[in-house]
Enzyme design. Sequence first.
Site, mmCIF file in Angstrom:
data_model
loop_
_atom_site.group_PDB
_atom_site.id
_atom_site.type_symbol
_atom_site.label_atom_id
_atom_site.label_comp_id
_atom_site.label_asym_id
_atom_site.label_seq_id
_atom_site.Cartn_x
_atom_site.Cartn_y
_atom_site.Cartn_z
ATOM 1 N N ARG A 41 0.844 -1.194 0.000
ATOM 2 C CA ARG A 41 0.000 0.000 0.000
ATOM 3 C C ARG A 41 0.885 1.252 0.000
ATOM 4 O O ARG A 41 2.098 1.174 0.099
ATOM 5 C CB ARG A 41 -0.919 0.022 1.241
ATOM 6 N N ASP B 156 5.226 -7.836 2.057
ATOM 7 C CA ASP B 156 4.375 -7.118 3.003
ATOM 8 C C ASP B 156 3.887 -8.076 4.081
ATOM 9 O O ASP B 156 3.679 -9.273 3.821
ATOM 10 C CB ASP B 156 3.174 -6.501 2.281
ATOM 11 N N VAL C 174 9.565 -7.683 8.247
ATOM 12 C CA VAL C 174 10.950 -7.212 8.191
ATOM 13 C C VAL C 174 11.664 -7.319 9.532
ATOM 14 O O VAL C 174 12.892 -7.207 9.594
ATOM 15 C CB VAL C 174 11.034 -5.753 7.669
ATOM 16 N N ASN D 177 11.356 0.215 2.174
ATOM 17 C CA ASN D 177 10.240 1.149 2.294
ATOM 18 C C ASN D 177 9.411 0.950 3.558
ATOM 19 O O ASN D 177 8.785 1.898 4.041
ATOM 20 C CB ASN D 177 9.344 0.992 1.056
ATOM 21 N N TYR E 157 10.538 8.236 15.986
ATOM 22 C CA TYR E 157 10.495 8.162 14.525
ATOM 23 C C TYR E 157 11.612 9.020 13.927
ATOM 24 O O TYR E 157 12.342 8.571 13.034
ATOM 25 C CB TYR E 157 9.131 8.642 14.033
ATOM 26 N N VAL F 288 3.264 12.794 3.293
ATOM 27 C CA VAL F 288 2.659 12.078 2.176
ATOM 28 C C VAL F 288 1.291 11.572 2.626
ATOM 29 O O VAL F 288 1.172 10.961 3.699
ATOM 30 C CB VAL F 288 3.533 10.894 1.730
ATOM 31 N N THR G 236 -0.101 9.035 7.720
ATOM 32 C CA THR G 236 -0.290 10.432 8.128
ATOM 33 C C THR G 236 -1.755 10.774 8.360
ATOM 34 O O THR G 236 -2.135 11.948 8.337
ATOM 35 C CB THR G 236 0.302 11.394 7.074
#
Length: 289
Positions: A20, A41, A65, A91, A156, A189, A194
């Site tokens: 996504r 994913d 990951v 990513n 973050y 983005v 967000t």
Amino acid sequence: MARQPRSLAGKVVVITGGGRGIGAATASALTRLGARVAIGDLDLDVAKRTADGLGDDAIALPLDVTDRPGFTAFLDEVEKQLGPIDVLINNAGIMPIGLLEEESDRTTRHQLEINLHAVVHGTREAVRRMKPRGAGHIVNIASAAGKAGFPGVATYCATKHAVVGLSEAVRMELRGTGVEVSVVLPAIVRTELTAGVEEARFVKSLVPEDVAEAIVAALRRPRFEVFVPRSLGPINRFTRLLPRRAGEWVAHLLKGDQVLINAAHSAARKDYEARAAASAPAADKEAGG
């Protein structure tokens, strides 16, 4: 005479967290240029829907990951199905919002494992595969938060600063080997990550396709720092020239110090925060959580 942009036709590209958002938009942009894309994913159903929509040049495989042996096995499977990896795009990432004093140790651990340790592991695996062949490109997705601090996302910011530093060091280690490194630094983005974040005064919000376009451009004409939008680069350089108090005053004037923290308790973030909290099963298992 300017060099011709590199062709991406037939290139094998891996995108972590590609089901996504930015990852999916990048997969779409790359397949249109003839690349063969492997989407990894945690949500395999989402990854499969994305890959199915892109045709025969995209495959979907499960990937957590934070499971490092599993990450390595995922890359092995990609090479088994598609061939040697030409491009790895790290990513996958999460961005919980809240004051550091209110952040749980589990939330901190998730960000360190997904946003940083996984990028270290993915980069290392890519180097081991690409360097002997004398070719390849590693793309690490950082953030504008990798160049500045924003209240509400302290951990973050720490992870994204680290991704920038990692990318800088590895780029120098790989000089002369034929393996390229790029670090991508987007502004806000409009993805689920967000949700609830208001428009910033100083930089217009992006859509995933904007970042995908910048990534494709960096693969075709390699460069290290990829600011999205490009205007972020000059803005970053200018603010770095200012004394710290002056730079913080400018950020406050433009409400850059409020844009993320104001979203901390937004109802619009409920679904995303829940998904982020469940995004590192291997890390939780290892920690006994």
